[in-house]
Design an enzyme around this catalytic site. Structure first.
Site, PDB file in Angstrom:
ATOM      1  N   GLU A 166     101.525  39.874  16.011  1.00 10.81           N
ATOM      2  CA  GLU A 166     100.556  40.837  16.556  1.00 10.81           C
ATOM      3  C   GLU A 166      99.764  41.543  15.459  1.00 10.81           C
ATOM      4  O   GLU A 166      99.888  42.737  15.220  1.00 10.81           O
ATOM      5  CB  GLU A 166     101.220  41.832  17.509  1.00 10.81           C
ATOM      6  CG  GLU A 166     102.442  42.542  17.006  1.00 10.81           C
ATOM      7  CD  GLU A 166     103.125  43.385  18.069  1.00 10.81           C
ATOM      8  OE1 GLU A 166     102.812  43.248  19.270  1.00 10.81           O
ATOM      9  OE2 GLU A 166     103.990  44.179  17.690  1.00 10.81           O
ATOM     10  N   GLU A 209     105.946  37.859  23.716  1.00 16.32           N
ATOM     11  CA  GLU A 209     106.739  39.051  24.032  1.00 16.32           C
ATOM     12  C   GLU A 209     106.259  39.644  25.347  1.00 16.32           C
ATOM     13  O   GLU A 209     105.063  39.826  25.560  1.00 16.32           O
ATOM     14  CB  GLU A 209     106.607  40.134  22.950  1.00 16.32           C
ATOM     15  CG  GLU A 209     107.196  39.774  21.603  1.00 16.32           C
ATOM     16  CD  GLU A 209     107.053  40.904  20.595  1.00 16.32           C
ATOM     17  OE1 GLU A 209     106.944  42.083  21.012  1.00 16.32           O
ATOM     18  OE2 GLU A 209     107.034  40.613  19.387  1.00 16.32           O
TER      19      GLU A 209
END
Length: 500
Positions: free
Chosen positions: A186, A393
């Site tokens: 990320e 996720e």
């Protein structure tokens, strides 16, 4: 997930919860769709000063802020065989984890630590022997502190060469078994948290009441640029040296919010600006070779410029996009003049992301708004050429309780949202629950957890116990539809007996 979301003050959307009432099964997903769970090195391994591992910026950061730490965490370094057995029992066909750069190459470049190398080889080979597909993240916020001390880490372009050399070691040593590589975890939120707001490693920002160093108006964009170039360099290396032999793929992951306007027409425009900054900052260069025009206009000379060669290198350098998604944000346009005394990414974005609570973890779990997952996947499909996507996720935090019915409701709704998106043409190819077990979480320590398995952190043996959600996910993975839908969840809950 590392709880980076405290970096943003966000609105846990109160729109219709959208809980999925339709029952689906694993068989409804395309053949080969990966279902797994995830963790990261610092949050799971422990053993931070064993067998040649050196400190990462994560170690330094948590000690400098006197925060809880991952020195022992789940003790996965010693308990990985037990954990793989739990994965087998659960029915995972994929597992996402990260490699600790400072365990494998203690000084960031040069000498490879043989004990670190052997640990990852053993772990990966054990996963594969049980039919569990490894999805490996190379960088999860934890470059060696040595590189920060020497030249400033991601603020210096020298790290591109060092990261590529580190990736080369991983590709060479593990690539016969690993077919899915995520270079940077990320990248957008890591950069904002670490270099704009100072709430995550290495803790840089302009506010001297929070950070000892940093410049929130420039550093996030320098770091983001270097992350993209490092990813692209590693990806090119893989394609040139390993892809034909190993047959794997290299991707890049971003954190993705589902945006919705608050009320006015200006807020609709603000949503587009928010998407340009949060998504386009990274996905624009990866897809089109350059940053979005909105960022260029707003940032001017503060935004680095790709050379022609760099643009060509970055464009199409990701075989897939990793999506980290948890929440929705309600966007309000900010009309006042940007304050020079409050620099940073969100000031530059020019929007307010409304929240009910200043601290994310004042709530026991996230609002269940699966429309946000569908919105994210639809936006990437329409705006960035419908690339292959792995949801790396997704999950919800709760206190460490075993009867975690709200987590089951969350997962059922979001997995259903992924299925709906696939039916509408999304190229989603995998879904990973965060997290397989309770972990050390960066900003909440051990107070809140995302795990399917409870870990007793007061027990020296770190005993693992399946939560209700582990039983539900296992039933889903084994295509047992008994516990799907609201009635099935109620039945599972009534059948569940706590070991305590």
């Amino acid at each position: 997930m590392n709880q980076i979301l405290s970096v943003v003050t966000i609105f846990l959307a109160l729109a219709s919860s959208g809980k999925c009432s339709n029952v689906y099964s694993r068989k409804d997903f395309p053949k080969g769709f990966a279902f797994g769970a995830a963790a990261s090195a610092y949050q799971w391994e422990g053993a931070v000063d064993e067998d040649g591992r050196t400190p990462s910026v994560w170690d330094t950061f948590v000690h400098s802020r006197n925060q809880a730490n991952g020195e022992i965490a789940c003790d996965g370094y010693h308990k990985y065989k037990e954990d793989v057995q739990l994965m087998v029992q659960t029915g995972l066909n994929a597992y996402r984890f990260s490699i600790s750069w400072s365990r494998l190459i203690p000084n960031g470049r040069g000498h490879v630590n043989p004990k670190g190398l052997q640990f990852y080889k053993n772990f990966i080979e054990l996963l594969v022997s049980h039919g569990i597909q490894p999805h490996v993240t190379l960088y999860h916020y934890d470059h060696p502190q040595y590189l920060d001390n020497e030249y400033g880490g991601w603020l210096n372009r020298r790290i591109i060469e060092d990261f590529t050399a580190y990736a080369d070691v991983c590709f060479r040593e593990f690539g016969n078994h690993v077919k899915f590589w995520n270079t940077i975890n990320e990248a957008n939120i890591y950069t904002i948290g670490g270099y704009s707001d100072g709430l995550t490693p290495p803790g840089h920002c302009s506010s001297r009441s929070i950070c000892s160093s940093g410049n929130s108006s420039t550093e996030p964009y320098i770091v983001g640029h270097n992350l993209l170039l490092a990813h692209a360099s590693a990806s090119r290396l893989y394609k040139q040296k390993y892809k034909d032999i190993q047959g794997g793929s290299v991707g890049f992951s971003v954190f993705a919010l589902g945006f919705t306007p608050t009320s006015s027409a200006n807020d609709l425009i603000a949503v587009q600006r928010a998407k340009a900054f949060l998504f386009g900052w990274m996905l624009g260069p990866l897809t089109y070779g350059d940053y979005p025009d909105e960022m260029k206009r707003t940032l001017g000379s503060r935004l680095p410029v790709f050379t022609e060669e760099e643009s060509a290198l970055v464009k199409d350098s990701s075989d897939f996009i990793g999506v980290i998604h948890y929440l929705a944000a309600s966007v309000t346009s900010v009309t006042h003049v940007k304050s020079q005394s409050d620099p940073g990414f969100f000031t530059d974005m020019g929007v307010s992301l409304k929240s009910m609570k200043l601290c994310l973890f004042s709530l026991d779990q996230y609002a269940i708004v699966p429309w946000a997952m569908e919105a994210v996947l639809e936006y990437i499909k329409e705006s960035y050429g419908n690339p292959p996507i792995y949801i790396l996720e997704n999950g919800t935090p709760m206190k460490q309780i075993l009867k975690d019915t709200p987590r089951i409701e969350f997962l059922q709704a979001y997995i259903g949202a992924v299925l709906n998106s696939i039916r509408k043409g999304s190229n989603a190819r995998g879904y990973f629950v965060w997290s397989f077990m309770d972990l050390y979480e960066l900003l909440s320590g051990y107070d809140y957890s995302f795990g399917l398995y409870y870990v007793n952190f007061s027990d020296p043996h770190r005993k693992r116990i399946p939560k209700l959600s582990a039983h539900w996910y296992s039933a889903f993975l084994k295509d047992n539809t008994t516990f799907l839908g609201s009635q099935g969840i109620a039945q599972l809950q009534s059948n569940f007996s706590s070991p305590y």
